[in-house]
Design an enzyme around this catalytic site. Structure first.
Site, PDB file in Angstrom:
ATOM      1  N   ASP A 129       0.858  -1.180   0.000  1.00  0.00           N
ATOM      2  CA  ASP A 129       0.000   0.000   0.000  1.00  0.00           C
ATOM      3  C   ASP A 129       0.896   1.231   0.000  1.00  0.00           C
ATOM      4  O   ASP A 129       1.960   1.228   0.622  1.00  0.00           O
ATOM      5  CB  ASP A 129      -0.898   0.020   1.242  1.00  0.00           C
ATOM      6  CG  ASP A 129      -2.025  -0.994   1.185  1.00  0.00           C
ATOM      7  OD1 ASP A 129      -2.430  -1.371   0.071  1.00  0.00           O
ATOM      8  OD2 ASP A 129      -2.499  -1.404   2.251  1.00  0.00           O
ATOM      9  N   ASP A 143      -7.116  -1.172  -4.767  1.00  0.00           N
ATOM     10  CA  ASP A 143      -8.217  -0.704  -3.917  1.00  0.00           C
ATOM     11  C   ASP A 143      -9.083   0.319  -4.657  1.00  0.00           C
ATOM     12  O   ASP A 143     -10.312   0.324  -4.514  1.00  0.00           O
ATOM     13  CB  ASP A 143      -7.688  -0.091  -2.626  1.00  0.00           C
ATOM     14  CG  ASP A 143      -6.885  -1.067  -1.800  1.00  0.00           C
ATOM     15  OD1 ASP A 143      -7.122  -2.290  -1.914  1.00  0.00           O
ATOM     16  OD2 ASP A 143      -6.010  -0.615  -1.041  1.00  0.00           O
TER      17      ASP A 143
END
Length: 166
Positions: A129, A143
């Site tokens: 991330d 995402d």
């Protein structure tokens, strides 16, 4: 008896959906590769003040780091979701719903690839991330595709013709 109200998805529709899927996975994996190389120092790189920045983390959990101690459960859950989406591909009636499912699948596969290939090992890998949304959470391109795909699917399904009871 065939359902004459059901639009026929053409070969071109399926090829475009495959392209959306491939582009979703490719953009996610390429952006994660870039993030691991360019953001390795773990410092924050502001883009829009405190609201949006780049910061590399390796997330063992799901959104908001939920389930971080149960990474293998998240891997199995992701596989189940991908199977559900694959079945849904053959149930949608519109081209736009097909593209939405392809985008959702691309995002899910992007994060599953991390879970299967990243450290610390197969099935328990940590997701890369790097897009930090203020103090709310840190996410990635997969995402984004998942959220956009879900919103798009809700809209597309709400627009599909419903079969009237006979």
């Amino acid at each position: 008896m065939a359902d004459s109200s059901r639009p026929v998805l053409t070969r071109v529709n399926w090829l475009l959906a495959a392209l959306v899927f491939i582009l979703a996975v490719a953009t996610d994996q390429a952006s994660k590769m870039w993030a691991r190389l360019a953001l390795a120092d773990a410092s924050s790189h502001p883009l829009l003040g405190q609201w949006l920045s780049l910061r590399l983390i390796h997330n063992s959990g799901a959104a908001f780091s939920l389930g971080s101690d149960k990474t293998w459960v998240l891997t199995i859950f992701t596989v189940i979701i991908i199977c559900f989406l694959a079945a849904l591909l053959f149930r949608v009636r519109s081209f736009f719903a097909l593209l939405a499912v392809a985008l959702l699948m691309g995002g899910a596969w992007g994060n599953l690839i991390d879970r299967l290939t990243a450290d610390p090992g197969f099935g328990v890998g940590h997701v890369t991330d790097f897009i930090s949304y203020g103090n709310l959470f840190v996410g990635n391109v997969a995402d984004i595709w998942i959220v956009l795909g879900a919103l798009w699917l809700v809209f597309a399904l709400s627009r599909e013709p419903h079969k009237e009871p006979q």
